[in-house]
Scaffold this motif. Structure first.
Motif, PDB file in Angstrom:
ATOM      1  N   ALA A 154       0.846  -1.199   0.000  1.00  0.00           N
ATOM      2  CA  ALA A 154       0.000   0.000   0.000  1.00  0.00           C
ATOM      3  C   ALA A 154       0.877   1.243   0.000  1.00  0.00           C
ATOM      4  CB  ALA A 154      -0.906   0.000   1.217  1.00  0.00           C
ATOM      5  N   ARG A 155       0.466   2.162  -0.814  1.00  0.00           N
ATOM      6  CA  ARG A 155       1.196   3.436  -0.880  1.00  0.00           C
ATOM      7  C   ARG A 155       0.617   4.379   0.155  1.00  0.00           C
ATOM      8  NH1 ARG A 155       1.589   5.616  -6.773  1.00  0.00           N
ATOM      9  NH2 ARG A 155       2.966   7.020  -5.645  1.00  0.00           N
ATOM     10  N   PRO A 156       1.500   5.213   0.782  1.00  0.00           N
ATOM     11  CA  PRO A 156       0.988   6.171   1.768  1.00  0.00           C
ATOM     12  C   PRO A 156       0.131   7.229   1.079  1.00  0.00           C
ATOM     13  CG  PRO A 156       3.351   6.527   1.425  1.00  0.00           C
ATOM     14  CD  PRO A 156       2.931   5.311   0.627  1.00  0.00           C
ATOM     15  N   SER A 157      -0.838   7.683   1.809  1.00  0.00           N
ATOM     16  CA  SER A 157      -1.701   8.726   1.248  1.00  0.00           C
ATOM     17  C   SER A 157      -0.908  10.025   1.121  1.00  0.00           C
ATOM     18  CB  SER A 157      -2.927   8.930   2.143  1.00  0.00           C
ATOM     19  OG  SER A 157      -2.514   9.508   3.367  1.00  0.00           O
ATOM     20  N   ARG A 158      -1.477  10.942   0.385  1.00  0.00           N
ATOM     21  CA  ARG A 158      -0.826  12.239   0.175  1.00  0.00           C
ATOM     22  C   ARG A 158      -0.607  12.938   1.519  1.00  0.00           C
ATOM     23  NH1 ARG A 158      -1.215  14.690  -4.780  1.00  0.00           N
ATOM     24  NH2 ARG A 158      -0.004  16.588  -4.752  1.00  0.00           N
ATOM     25  N   ARG A 159      -1.567  12.832   2.421  1.00  0.00           N
ATOM     26  CA  ARG A 159      -1.466  13.482   3.745  1.00  0.00           C
ATOM     27  C   ARG A 159      -0.322  12.871   4.557  1.00  0.00           C
ATOM     28  NH1 ARG A 159      -6.533  14.201   7.846  1.00  0.00           N
ATOM     29  NH2 ARG A 159      -5.517  15.689   9.211  1.00  0.00           N
ATOM     30  N   SER A 160      -0.209  11.546   4.570  1.00  0.00           N
ATOM     31  CA  SER A 160       0.874  10.861   5.288  1.00  0.00           C
ATOM     32  C   SER A 160       2.223  11.241   4.698  1.00  0.00           C
ATOM     33  CB  SER A 160       0.700   9.347   5.215  1.00  0.00           C
ATOM     34  OG  SER A 160      -0.470   8.967   5.879  1.00  0.00           O
ATOM     35  N   PHE A 161       2.303  11.306   3.361  1.00  0.00           N
ATOM     36  CA  PHE A 161       3.544  11.688   2.695  1.00  0.00           C
ATOM     37  C   PHE A 161       3.969  13.097   3.114  1.00  0.00           C
ATOM     38  CE2 PHE A 161       5.807  13.656  -0.854  1.00  0.00           C
ATOM     39  CZ  PHE A 161       6.884  12.783  -0.946  1.00  0.00           C
ATOM     40  N   ASN A 162       3.018  14.035   3.174  1.00  0.00           N
ATOM     41  CA  ASN A 162       3.321  15.414   3.603  1.00  0.00           C
ATOM     42  C   ASN A 162       3.822  15.434   5.053  1.00  0.00           C
ATOM     43  OD1 ASN A 162       2.662  16.507   1.135  1.00  0.00           O
ATOM     44  ND2 ASN A 162       0.593  17.123   1.742  1.00  0.00           N
ATOM     45  N   ASN A 163       3.204  14.639   5.911  1.00  0.00           N
ATOM     46  CA  ASN A 163       3.647  14.584   7.307  1.00  0.00           C
ATOM     47  C   ASN A 163       5.080  14.052   7.405  1.00  0.00           C
ATOM     48  OD1 ASN A 163       1.254  15.612   8.252  1.00  0.00           O
ATOM     49  ND2 ASN A 163       0.374  13.607   8.746  1.00  0.00           N
TER      50      ASN A 163
END
Length: 168
Positions: free
Chosen positions: A2-11
């Motif tokens: 699973a790829r991290p969501s955009r929000r998780s990536f920003n964090n």
């Protein structure tokens, strides 16, 4: 996977940038803390509220000249008169002396009873003006003018400030 969501990536990105900034500044911070510890430790005299020092903390006099004797700064302090304590002890007593400030009204009331003034000259070196501290011995306390020309009431026994050897 699973790829991290955009929000998780920003964090993760924000946390990574903060860690990078901390890693860049860490050597400077450590150097500053080590330099702080290398400075000579100067113990500043902490006085209770209302109590004032006779002399500033940073004063390093060459001599304390009283009307009847002199204390000369050496290793250790020297005196020209026999004392019940060491010259170094007496010098430290005077250099660390403090008292309660007397206001103008109280000084005016005491002034008619002030007799026999004496002066302590604090020799601070050839190129520095000495302190001239006037003092009076009263029945209950000493009235001493400090380096800022403020009058202080100092409650110590006479032999604490003038511990002369009674054999001479």
């Amino acid at each position: 996977m699973a790829r991290p969501s955009r929000r998780s990536f920003n964090n993760f990105l924000i946390i990574g940038i903060l860690m990078f900034i901390a890693a860049i500044n860490l050597p400077d911070y450590i150097r500053a803390k080590l330099a702080e510890n290398d400075k000579p430790q100067h113990v500043e005299q902490v006085l209770p509220e209302g109590v004032i020092a006779l002399m500033p903390d940073h004063v390093s006099p060459l001599a304390l000249k009283f009307p009847d004797f002199t204390l000369t700064n050496g290793s250790p302090w020297q005196t020209d008169k026999a004392l019940d304590v060491s010259a170094t002890e007496l010098a430290n007593r005077w250099l660390n002396l403090s008292g309660t400030e007397i206001d103008g009204d109280t000084y005016s009331k005491l002034k008619p009873n002030l007799r026999s003034p004496a002066t302590l000259v604090v020799d601070r070196g050839q190129h520095v003006e000495p302190f001239r501290l006037t003092y009076y011995q009263l029945p209950q306390f000493w009235l001493i003018q400090n380096w800022e020309n403020r009058w202080l009431a100092v409650s110590v026994a006479p032999n604490y400030l003038f511990p002369f050897d009674n054999q001479n």
